[in-house]
Structures are given as structure tokens and as C-alpha cells.
Design an enzyme around this catalytic site. Sequence first.
Site, PDB file in Angstrom:
ATOM      1  N   GLU A  65       0.828  -1.206   0.000  1.00 50.97           N
ATOM      2  CA  GLU A  65       0.000   0.000   0.000  1.00 50.97           C
ATOM      3  C   GLU A  65       0.869   1.265   0.000  1.00 50.97           C
ATOM      4  O   GLU A  65       0.562   2.245  -0.696  1.00 50.97           O
ATOM      5  CB  GLU A  65      -0.924   0.007   1.213  1.00 50.97           C
ATOM      6  CG  GLU A  65      -1.888   1.187   1.255  1.00 50.97           C
ATOM      7  CD  GLU A  65      -2.844   1.208   0.086  1.00 50.97           C
ATOM      8  OE1 GLU A  65      -2.998   2.297  -0.521  1.00 50.97           O
ATOM      9  OE2 GLU A  65      -3.418   0.160  -0.243  1.00 50.97           O
ATOM     10  N   GLU A  72       1.795   6.692  -6.924  1.00 46.18           N
ATOM     11  CA  GLU A  72       0.755   7.655  -7.296  1.00 46.18           C
ATOM     12  C   GLU A  72       1.230   9.086  -7.089  1.00 46.18           C
ATOM     13  O   GLU A  72       0.978   9.961  -7.929  1.00 46.18           O
ATOM     14  CB  GLU A  72      -0.505   7.397  -6.471  1.00 46.18           C
ATOM     15  CG  GLU A  72      -1.244   6.123  -6.850  1.00 46.18           C
ATOM     16  CD  GLU A  72      -2.506   5.941  -6.044  1.00 46.18           C
ATOM     17  OE1 GLU A  72      -2.686   6.673  -5.043  1.00 46.18           O
ATOM     18  OE2 GLU A  72      -3.328   5.071  -6.402  1.00 46.18           O
TER      19      GLU A  72
END
Length: 232
Positions: A65, A72
Amino acid sequence: MKVRKLIESFNYAFEGIIYALKTQRNMKIHFFAAIVVLVLSLFFDLARTEILILFLTISVVIIAEMINTSIEAAIDLITDKYHLFAKIAKNVAAGAVLIAAINSILVAYLIFFHRINPYTHILLTRVRQSPIHITFIVLIIVIFSTIALKAYFGRGTPLQGGMPSGHAAVAFSLATAMTFISENMFIATLSALMALLVCQSRIEGKIHSFLEVLVGGVLGIVITIIFFQIAG
């Protein structure tokens, strides 16, 4: 100087963890799930190997994660326009997180299933044999709450949107019925997963909010419990 640099390195690392936890919804879910699993592990006689597997699995999910979050952020820094390669990079990173999350569910299921199953069977038996007036009181509370929320929000149609979610109510009603009929933890788990997928599709499609789905699910479960108590 070396000690100070080492401390700064730790500070930067913790800042990264805190940032991901503050800004990423999935990171919060992973942390919450990790805490629940670790607390459960305290109440069961887990072998050292099983504890090690739990720690490794939790670490893999959180690491995946955080890598996804960093990818991102890096892509958003480079460009704010749509680009095919940017989409591929984000999708692949998200896919890695999904694989790690699915693996964690399988690991937790394999480790805890045979330990939780006897307690679940006892719980199901007690629910079926519990005084019916208690369930009726809970049902009335849920109905009154639903009516109040419908009056407050005043939106949606009988089949789409609004409070509560009818699809969630039906899905969890069927899942609860299959649980009582089969009295099998494995079948109960599969049916609950199907109900959760229905709820997830309603939320992802922006047809219902999480609260609307939650209330619908609770309503379906309570009504089905009453039916099986009366029929039993």
C-alpha cells in the site's frame, strides 16, 4: 552527526507512514484489520510459525500500500494530465496491493478458521434459541432509525439510492438464511463474501453511501433472524 542522521532517517520513515495513514483510506483499513487480527491472535494458541506468517503477511500488505501511494504521488508530481503509461503504472501498483490483500485474507482464514468455527456454531445455536422479543426490539429500533433517516435525507427511489439499501438488505438476508440452513462456517463465509460484493458494487457505483448499505445489511440480517426464530 551519524546518530543525528540516523534519527532523521527514522523520522522521515515515520513521516511517510503517518502520511499514508492520514491520506489513504485503504491504509486505514489495513491498519484496522491488522490490529483486529493481532488482538485475536492473543486469544488463540498460535504456533510460532503461524505468528511469523501473520507478521509477514501484515507487513507485505502495508508495504504494498505504501509503495502504491508513493507511485501515485510521483506520477501526480510529473503530470496532471491523462497518460496511458501513468494509468498502467497506477493500475499495476493497485493490483499488487489487491494481491497482497487477498493473500492476507486467505492466510487469516486458514489460521483462524478451525479455531473460530466451534464458537461460531455455538453462537448460531444461541441466536436461534434466544428469546424472540429481544430480536423484535432490535428490529423496531432499526426500523425507527431507518424511517428517521429516510425522512431526514429524503432522496432516492424504492429500487435505487436512498436510505437504506434494498440490495444490501436482500443480500445479507440471503447470506443469513444460508448460514442458518447449512450451519456450516465455510458456507456462511462464502455467502457473506457474496453479500459484501453486492454492497461493494452499490458503493463503488455511487448508488448508495456506506451508511445506507450498512443499515440495509443490518435490516436484512435482523429480519431473517426473526423469521428463523419463528419458524424454529
